[in-house]
Design a protein around this motif. Structure first.
Motif, PDB file in Angstrom:
ATOM      1  N   LYS A 342       6.220  -1.650 -13.525  1.00 46.34           N
ATOM      2  CA  LYS A 342       5.960  -1.184 -12.163  1.00 46.34           C
ATOM      3  C   LYS A 342       4.743  -0.262 -12.118  1.00 46.34           C
ATOM      4  O   LYS A 342       3.885  -0.359 -11.227  1.00 46.34           O
ATOM      5  N   ARG A 345       1.576  -2.301 -12.663  1.00 46.77           N
ATOM      6  CA  ARG A 345       1.212  -3.041 -11.448  1.00 46.77           C
ATOM      7  C   ARG A 345       0.584  -2.094 -10.406  1.00 46.77           C
ATOM      8  O   ARG A 345      -0.368  -2.466  -9.694  1.00 46.77           O
ATOM      9  N   ARG A 349      -3.328  -2.504  -8.918  1.00 45.76           N
ATOM     10  CA  ARG A 349      -3.267  -3.080  -7.573  1.00 45.76           C
ATOM     11  C   ARG A 349      -4.694  -3.145  -6.964  1.00 45.76           C
ATOM     12  O   ARG A 349      -5.544  -2.294  -7.247  1.00 45.76           O
ATOM     13  N   ARG A 359      -5.059 -10.150   1.258  1.00 44.96           N
ATOM     14  CA  ARG A 359      -4.096 -10.415   2.348  1.00 44.96           C
ATOM     15  C   ARG A 359      -4.557 -11.590   3.201  1.00 44.96           C
ATOM     16  O   ARG A 359      -3.755 -12.403   3.632  1.00 44.96           O
ATOM     17  N   THR A 364      -2.439 -12.126  -2.276  1.00 41.52           N
ATOM     18  CA  THR A 364      -1.475 -11.026  -2.449  1.00 41.52           C
ATOM     19  C   THR A 364      -0.038 -11.538  -2.345  1.00 41.52           C
ATOM     20  O   THR A 364       0.848 -11.146  -3.117  1.00 41.52           O
ATOM     21  N   THR A 367       0.796 -13.462  -5.453  1.00 47.15           N
ATOM     22  CA  THR A 367       0.965 -12.526  -6.577  1.00 47.15           C
ATOM     23  C   THR A 367       2.331 -11.855  -6.521  1.00 47.15           C
ATOM     24  O   THR A 367       3.013 -11.696  -7.544  1.00 47.15           O
ATOM     25  N   LYS A 368       2.759 -11.452  -5.314  1.00 50.38           N
ATOM     26  CA  LYS A 368       4.078 -10.811  -5.171  1.00 50.38           C
ATOM     27  C   LYS A 368       5.209 -11.780  -5.538  1.00 50.38           C
ATOM     28  O   LYS A 368       6.193 -11.388  -6.168  1.00 50.38           O
ATOM     29  N   LYS A 369       5.062 -13.041  -5.152  1.00 51.20           N
ATOM     30  CA  LYS A 369       6.093 -14.012  -5.483  1.00 51.20           C
ATOM     31  C   LYS A 369       6.168 -14.237  -7.001  1.00 51.20           C
ATOM     32  O   LYS A 369       7.256 -14.370  -7.580  1.00 51.20           O
ATOM     33  N   GLN A 371       5.266 -12.045  -9.290  1.00 46.53           N
ATOM     34  CA  GLN A 371       5.867 -10.846  -9.870  1.00 46.53           C
ATOM     35  C   GLN A 371       7.394 -10.792  -9.633  1.00 46.53           C
ATOM     36  O   GLN A 371       8.167 -10.401 -10.498  1.00 46.53           O
ATOM     37  N   HIS A 372       7.800 -11.204  -8.418  1.00 41.84           N
ATOM     38  CA  HIS A 372       9.227 -11.207  -8.116  1.00 41.84           C
ATOM     39  C   HIS A 372       9.973 -12.199  -9.020  1.00 41.84           C
ATOM     40  O   HIS A 372      11.110 -11.907  -9.487  1.00 41.84           O
TER      41      HIS A 372
END
Length: 547
Positions: A342, A345, A349, A359, A364, A367-369, A371-372
């Motif tokens: 965390k 990251r 960022r 965005r 973005t 990338t979040k998906k 990481q999730h």
């Protein structure tokens, strides 16, 4: 050097006997091999289970008692083990599970060796053919090498063989203080000093014996309830069983004598009337000493059991602490790794224009998906590791619980074995006390008190078949013989006509020579024959008894 050996079962009773400390001044379990348990009850139980599971052998133990001659000096432990190894090799028991116990009884040291006869590899019992001859050979060689003299019966010329007391005779001597030889001496004296059957029976009563019958025609029941065959109690080789029967049958036929059970009840009542039950302070002190010894031994066993419970509780606590630490360490490692990722990251960022372009372009979001998804995989991996850890810890807990349960059961088994040993010691003490009481009641003599019972024969049974001889005069006998002869002749001279008899019987006509009533009905022959058969059967027991 006298070895006694036998094949036997009932290992629990044997273990109780070997662990009896009251009858022995000293007891030591020197060696137990080939068993998980380190005590006799447990080892013998294992060998019994092997015998039942692998074979059909009932006498799964081979017990050997080694009794050296104390007058020639005691054997050392090395000499004992040397003899045991020699016997083991010659008997074919090499490598078999065994237990060795040393006893000192009345100052005499001896050893007991118990082997398991079950060969686990071949799954069958070791054959013990000619084991006595083998032991005699081993004993001769051992005595020759160690300079020991052998008793009669072990030389090659085989002198007069001594008689070994049976278990029943040993029990009688232990509870009465009288040996078999002393009983034989009393009965033989009564036999030699009596000129008639009545005098002999009265002499036996004066010496504490009553004549009875059982499985044998003539049996002696003594004051203490001991049972022995009369011919075996007369120590005179010139007297045979047929001589004794001929001497007693006229005045005391076997049917007129009381049964052994009745005789034992009679002597029991008489014994209670004359026996003085003495409970001295010495007896009480010995009983208290025995109970104190048993309590000390029990306290030691219970202390070991309590220490085991405390140890198991401590092991359980240590395992719980260890397992909790492992789970906390795994969880902490997962949280630290998640925190590090965390932070990394956050430091990497995108900012300013890069964040705006991310965005707008959708980078973005992708990338979040990603990481999730990585976080989910890492969490699933953590859960899998935690599950595997808990399963391993559960298996360890079950294993520890199983081991602790086995140890607890082992201690419970030892406590049950100890209770059996205590009961055996109490019985041995009571037998010893009863023996002293009876010796004191006899005043220290070897002769039992007189029974004071008069044995009156019941008389001979009736003899119905001798009714034809009830006439005393010669004229009456002649008339009876003529009448009986005429009747027999008339019956024999009558011709046999089976067809005619059958025709007359089927027609219902009354014939001459057949029994019938006033109504003219024919009496069936089968009933007459049945009645005659029953009369004959009722006479047979009397005939057999008079024979």
């Amino acid at each position: 050097m006298i070895p006694f050996a036998s094949q036997r079962a009932l290992g629990q009773d044997l273990a109780t006997h070997l662990l009896n400390e009251y009858d022995n001044d000293y007891m030591e379990v020197a060696d137990v091999r080939g068993a998980v348990a380190d005590d006799l009850h447990g080892a013998f139980a294992e060998w019994e289970a092997q015998a039942h599971a692998l074979t059909k052998c009932e006498n799964y133990l081979y017990s050997l008692s080694i009794n050296p001659d104390e007058r020639q000096g005691r054997l050392t432990r090395d000499q004992y083990m040397d003899y045991i190894e020699r016997a083991e090799e010659k008997l074919g028991l090499t490598g078999q599970p065994r237990a060795v116990v040393f006893h000192i009884k009345d100052g005499r040291e001896h050893a007991h060796v118990v082997w398991s006869r079950i060969d686990l590899e071949k799954e069958k019992a070791v054959q013990m053919s000619f084991d006595r001859d083998t032991l005699m050979m081993v004993t001769r060689l051992f005595a020759k090498e160690h300079g020991l003299e052998l008793p009669k019966g072990y030389e090659k010329d085989r002198g007069e063989k001594g008689q070994q007391l049976s278990l029943y005779e040993t029990h009688q001597k232990r509870t009465t203080g009288l040996s078999k030889a002393q009983h034989q001496e009393q009965v033989t004296d009564a036999w030699r000093s009596s000129d008639s059957a009545k005098a002999f029976v009265q002499a036996l009563a004066d010496k504490g014996y009553i004549l009875a019958s059982g499985n044998r025609p003539y049996v002696l029941v003594d004051l203490y309830g001991g049972i022995n065959a009369l011919p075996k109690m007369i120590n005179d080789k010139t007297v045979r069983t047929k001589d004794i029967r001929a001497f007693l049958e006229r005045d005391y036929p076997p049917d007129s004598l009381p049964h052994v059970d009745e005789a034992r009840e009679m002597v029991a009542q008489h014994r209670k009337a004359i026996e003085v039950h003495i409970k001295t302070e010495q007896h009480l002190d010995e009983k208290n000493k025995l109970k104190k010894m048993q309590q000390t031994r029990r306290d030691k066993q219970e202390a070991g059991q309590a220490a085991l419970k405390q140890k198991q509780h401590h092991e359980w606590q240590e395992m719980n602490v260890q397992h909790k630490g492992e789970r906390m360490s795994l969880r902490a490692a997962y949280l630290v790794r998640a925190k590090q990722i965390k932070q990394k990251r956050y430091q990497n960022r995108p900012t300013a224009l890069a964040a705006f372009l991310g965005r707008v372009s959708g980078v973005t979001l992708v990338t979040k998906k990603i990481q999730h998804r990585r976080d989910r995989k890492r969490l699933d991996a953590y859960k899998e590791k935690m599950k595997a850890l808990k399963e391993r810890q559960g298996a360890e807990r079950r294993e520890l619980q199983h081991q602790q349960k086995l140890l607890a059961l082992d201690f419970d088994r030892k406590m049950r074995g100890l209770k059996q040993v205590e009961k055996r010691e109490i019985r041995a003490f009571e037998a010893s006390m009863l023996k002293e009481v009876r010796i004191q009641a006899r005043g220290g003599r070897t002769q039992m008190p007189s029974l004071g019972l008069e044995l009156t024969p019941r008389g001979r049974p009736s003899a119905p078949h001798k009714a034809k001889n009830r006439f005393t005069s010669d004229m009456a006998k002649e008339r009876y013989a003529e009448k009986f002869a005429d009747k027999t002749a008339s019956t024999k001279d009558r011709p046999v006509d089976l067809a005619g008899d059958f025709k007359q019987a089927s027609s219902g006509d009354k014939t001459e020579g057949q029994g019938g009533d006033d109504t003219g009905t024919i009496k069936p022959k089968s009933q007459s024959r049945l009645r005659r058969t029953r009369l004959g059967r009722s006479r047979n027991p009397g005939l057999d008894r008079r024979r």
